[in-house]
Scaffold this active site. Structure first.
Site, PDB file in Angstrom:
ATOM      1  N   ASP A 130       0.711  -1.230  -0.076  1.00 14.49           N
ATOM      2  CA  ASP A 130       0.082   0.120   0.075  1.00 14.49           C
ATOM      3  C   ASP A 130       0.972   1.290  -0.045  1.00 14.49           C
ATOM      4  O   ASP A 130       1.783   1.088   0.720  1.00 14.49           O
ATOM      5  CB  ASP A 130      -0.833  -0.052   1.207  1.00 14.49           C
ATOM      6  CG  ASP A 130      -2.050   0.885   1.168  1.00 14.49           C
ATOM      7  OD1 ASP A 130      -2.569   1.263   0.129  1.00 14.49           O
ATOM      8  OD2 ASP A 130      -2.570   1.333   2.352  1.00 14.49           O
ATOM      9  N   HIS A 131       0.511   2.205  -0.748  1.00 15.88           N
ATOM     10  CA  HIS A 131       1.285   3.629  -0.704  1.00 15.88           C
ATOM     11  C   HIS A 131       2.597   3.375  -0.752  1.00 15.88           C
ATOM     12  O   HIS A 131       3.223   3.972  -0.038  1.00 15.88           O
ATOM     13  CB  HIS A 131       0.787   4.479   0.360  1.00 15.88           C
ATOM     14  CG  HIS A 131      -0.681   4.831   0.062  1.00 15.88           C
ATOM     15  ND1 HIS A 131      -0.855   5.857  -0.799  1.00 15.88           N
ATOM     16  CD2 HIS A 131      -1.833   4.663   0.763  1.00 15.88           C
ATOM     17  CE1 HIS A 131      -2.481   5.974  -0.550  1.00 15.88           C
ATOM     18  NE2 HIS A 131      -2.628   5.164   0.416  1.00 15.88           N
ATOM     19  N   HIS A 191      -7.783  10.102   3.927  1.00 17.58           N
ATOM     20  CA  HIS A 191      -7.114   8.966   4.478  1.00 17.58           C
ATOM     21  C   HIS A 191      -7.661   9.566   6.245  1.00 17.58           C
ATOM     22  O   HIS A 191      -7.848  10.790   6.318  1.00 17.58           O
ATOM     23  CB  HIS A 191      -5.785   8.997   4.597  1.00 17.58           C
ATOM     24  CG  HIS A 191      -5.220   8.237   3.326  1.00 17.58           C
ATOM     25  ND1 HIS A 191      -4.517   8.727   2.581  1.00 17.58           N
ATOM     26  CD2 HIS A 191      -5.454   6.865   2.895  1.00 17.58           C
ATOM     27  CE1 HIS A 191      -4.224   7.735   1.429  1.00 17.58           C
ATOM     28  NE2 HIS A 191      -5.062   6.782   1.799  1.00 17.58           N
ATOM     29  N   GLY A 192      -7.867   8.620   7.017  1.00  9.54           N
ATOM     30  CA  GLY A 192      -8.339   8.850   8.384  1.00  9.54           C
ATOM     31  C   GLY A 192      -9.926   9.256   8.542  1.00  9.54           C
ATOM     32  O   GLY A 192     -10.538   8.803   7.637  1.00  9.54           O
ATOM     33  N   GLY A 238      -9.374   5.290   1.572  1.00 11.36           N
ATOM     34  CA  GLY A 238      -9.796   6.537   2.663  1.00 11.36           C
ATOM     35  C   GLY A 238     -11.064   6.289   2.959  1.00 11.36           C
ATOM     36  O   GLY A 238     -12.000   7.069   3.280  1.00 11.36           O
ATOM     37  N   ALA A 239     -11.512   4.979   2.885  1.00 16.42           N
ATOM     38  CA  ALA A 239     -13.064   4.494   3.162  1.00 16.42           C
ATOM     39  C   ALA A 239     -13.480   4.414   4.463  1.00 16.42           C
ATOM     40  O   ALA A 239     -14.467   4.755   5.001  1.00 16.42           O
ATOM     41  CB  ALA A 239     -13.176   3.169   2.602  1.00 16.42           C
ATOM     42  N   SER A 240     -12.645   4.597   5.437  1.00 14.48           N
ATOM     43  CA  SER A 240     -12.885   4.699   6.857  1.00 14.48           C
ATOM     44  C   SER A 240     -13.627   6.132   6.980  1.00 14.48           C
ATOM     45  O   SER A 240     -13.446   7.169   6.512  1.00 14.48           O
ATOM     46  CB  SER A 240     -11.644   4.828   7.755  1.00 14.48           C
ATOM     47  OG  SER A 240     -11.176   3.626   7.994  1.00 14.48           O
ATOM     48  N   ALA A 259      -8.284   1.368   6.614  1.00 16.27           N
ATOM     49  CA  ALA A 259      -7.280   1.224   7.727  1.00 16.27           C
ATOM     50  C   ALA A 259      -7.667   1.831   9.214  1.00 16.27           C
ATOM     51  O   ALA A 259      -7.939   0.889   9.837  1.00 16.27           O
ATOM     52  CB  ALA A 259      -6.050   1.984   7.335  1.00 16.27           C
ATOM     53  N   THR A 260      -8.092   2.905   9.172  1.00 16.47           N
ATOM     54  CA  THR A 260      -8.480   3.596  10.386  1.00 16.47           C
ATOM     55  C   THR A 260      -9.640   2.939  11.051  1.00 16.47           C
ATOM     56  O   THR A 260      -9.208   2.827  12.483  1.00 16.47           O
ATOM     57  CB  THR A 260      -8.792   5.141  10.251  1.00 16.47           C
ATOM     58  OG1 THR A 260      -7.698   5.632   9.555  1.00 16.47           O
ATOM     59  CG2 THR A 260      -8.687   5.749  11.399  1.00 16.47           C
TER      60      THR A 260
HETATM   61  P1  13P Z   1      -8.681   4.939   5.867  1.00 20.67           P
HETATM   62  O1  13P Z   1      -7.634   5.105   7.066  1.00 20.67           O
HETATM   63  O2  13P Z   1      -9.562   6.280   5.642  1.00 20.67           O
HETATM   64  O3  13P Z   1      -9.561   3.772   6.025  1.00 20.67           O
HETATM   65  O4  13P Z   1      -7.968   4.743   4.498  1.00 20.67           O
HETATM   66  C1  13P Z   1      -7.392   3.526   4.318  1.00 20.67           C
HETATM   67  C2  13P Z   1      -6.402   3.418   2.774  1.00 20.67           C
HETATM   68  O5  13P Z   1      -6.796   4.399   1.967  1.00 20.67           O
HETATM   69  C3  13P Z   1      -5.294   2.748   2.985  1.00 20.67           C
HETATM   70  O6  13P Z   1      -4.409   2.837   1.833  1.00 20.67           O
HETATM   71 ZN    ZN Z   2      -4.737   4.850   0.781  1.00 22.11          ZN
HETATM   72 NA    NA Z   3     -11.340   7.952   5.685  1.00 21.65          NA
END
Ligand code: 13P
Ligand code: ZN
Ligand code: NA
Length: 283
Positions: free
Chosen positions: A81-82, A179-180, A208-210, A231-232
């Site tokens: 990832d990234h 993200h976050g 960034g789906a969180s 992720a978050t």
């Molecule tokens: P979030 O932390 O917003 O879920 O983003 C996750 C992400 O895009 C990981 O690459």
């Molecule tokens: Zn990401």
């Molecule tokens: Na997010």
């Protein structure tokens, strides 16, 4: 066997669901994700950032995911990832990783194309698939922080040219997610996503789906999103449950005890997110 993400993303794109990509950090978080995915018969992507590899070691993470892929007969991919450095990608691909993201979104268009193309040529020769990003998400993911004013949305025409010239397998789009978590609920640009989908034929990726409500994620899936990164929202229940347990058991010192409620709490969110992605019972 660890697989690349070609077949799973094409199947998701064709059948209008998304493969969830969960960021993992260690044995416990990998177990929480794969056990839940197996119980629900969902294909799953385990995503790890450079910061995670720095913490846990590329060889350790690779070995744990390989053990999981042997144990459970669902499609399991380990995904970088990234990643911003060609050398880091080579290191993992040599160890057996089959799915990578090269994030050159901080570079001007031509340089982005050049670096991504270099990764694609290398990765495809090794049987690995490549995701890249055009546009730029705001927020923070590990060491990667992008201020709101430096973020920008994906241009549909540029996206078509980018995909054509690089030969990537999937495209991460910037349509209003970050993200976050969000201070106020984000407004996603669904119209832009529709235009991108019209011009770009490969599976699209939502970062960034969180913090994005389920109905918005579903709208994205209808418009070509085939991979959803989370992720978050997994980190929070894990650490909350761990903190709660340790506060309630001030003498606790056995990781087998205090890690268990953390894993259980994370598994509940993994289950919700698999439902949100509609990836249940696909295999
Ligand atoms: P979030 O932390 O917003 O879920 O983003 C996750 C992400 O895009 C990981 O690459
Ligand atoms: Zn990401
Ligand atoms: Na997010």
């Amino acid at each position: 066997r660890i697989v690349n993400t070609k077949e799973m993303l094409l199947d998701a794109q064709k059948n209008k669901y998304a493969v969830p990509a969960f960021n993992i950090h260690n044995l416990e978080t990998i177990q929480a994700v794969v056990e839940t995915a197996y119980e629900m018969r969902s294909p799953v992507i385990l995503a790890a950032t450079p910061g995670t590899f720095q913490y846990a070691g590329r060889d350790y993470i690779q070995a744990i995911v390989e053990a999981a892929a042997k144990k459970y007969d669902i499609p399991i991919a380990l995904h970088l990832d990234h990643h911003e450095k060609f050398e880091d990608i080579v290191e993992s691909v040599e160890l057996g990783t089959k799915s990578v993201m090269i994030d050159a979104s901080r570079l001007p268009f031509e340089e982005n194309v050049r670096l991504v193309k270099r990764v694609v040529d290398y990765a495809h020769a090794k049987g690995a698939t490549v995701e890249a990003e055009l546009g730029r998400l705001g927020g923070q993911e590990d060491d990667l922080t992008v201020a709101e004013e430096d973020s920008f949305y994906t241009d549909p025409d540029a996206a078509a040219e980018f995909v054509e010239r690089t030969g990537i397998d999937s495209l991460a789009v910037a349509i209003g997610t970050a993200h976050g978590l969000y201070k106020s609920e984000p407004k996603l640009d669904f119209e832009r996503l529709e235009k991108i989908q019209e011009k770009v034929k490969i599976p699209l990726v939502l970062h960034g789906a969180s913090g994005i409500p389920e109905e918005d994620v579903r709208k994205c899936i209808e418009r070509g999103i085939a991979k959803v990164n989370i992720a978050t929202e997994l980190k929070i229940p894990f650490s909350d449950a761990l903190r709660k347990y340790l506060l309630e058991h001030p003498d606790a010192n056995d990781p087998r005890k205090y890690m268990s409620p953390a894993k259980q709490a994370m598994k509940r969110v993994v289950r919700e997110k698999i439902r949100m992605c509609m990836s249940e019972n696909r295999f």
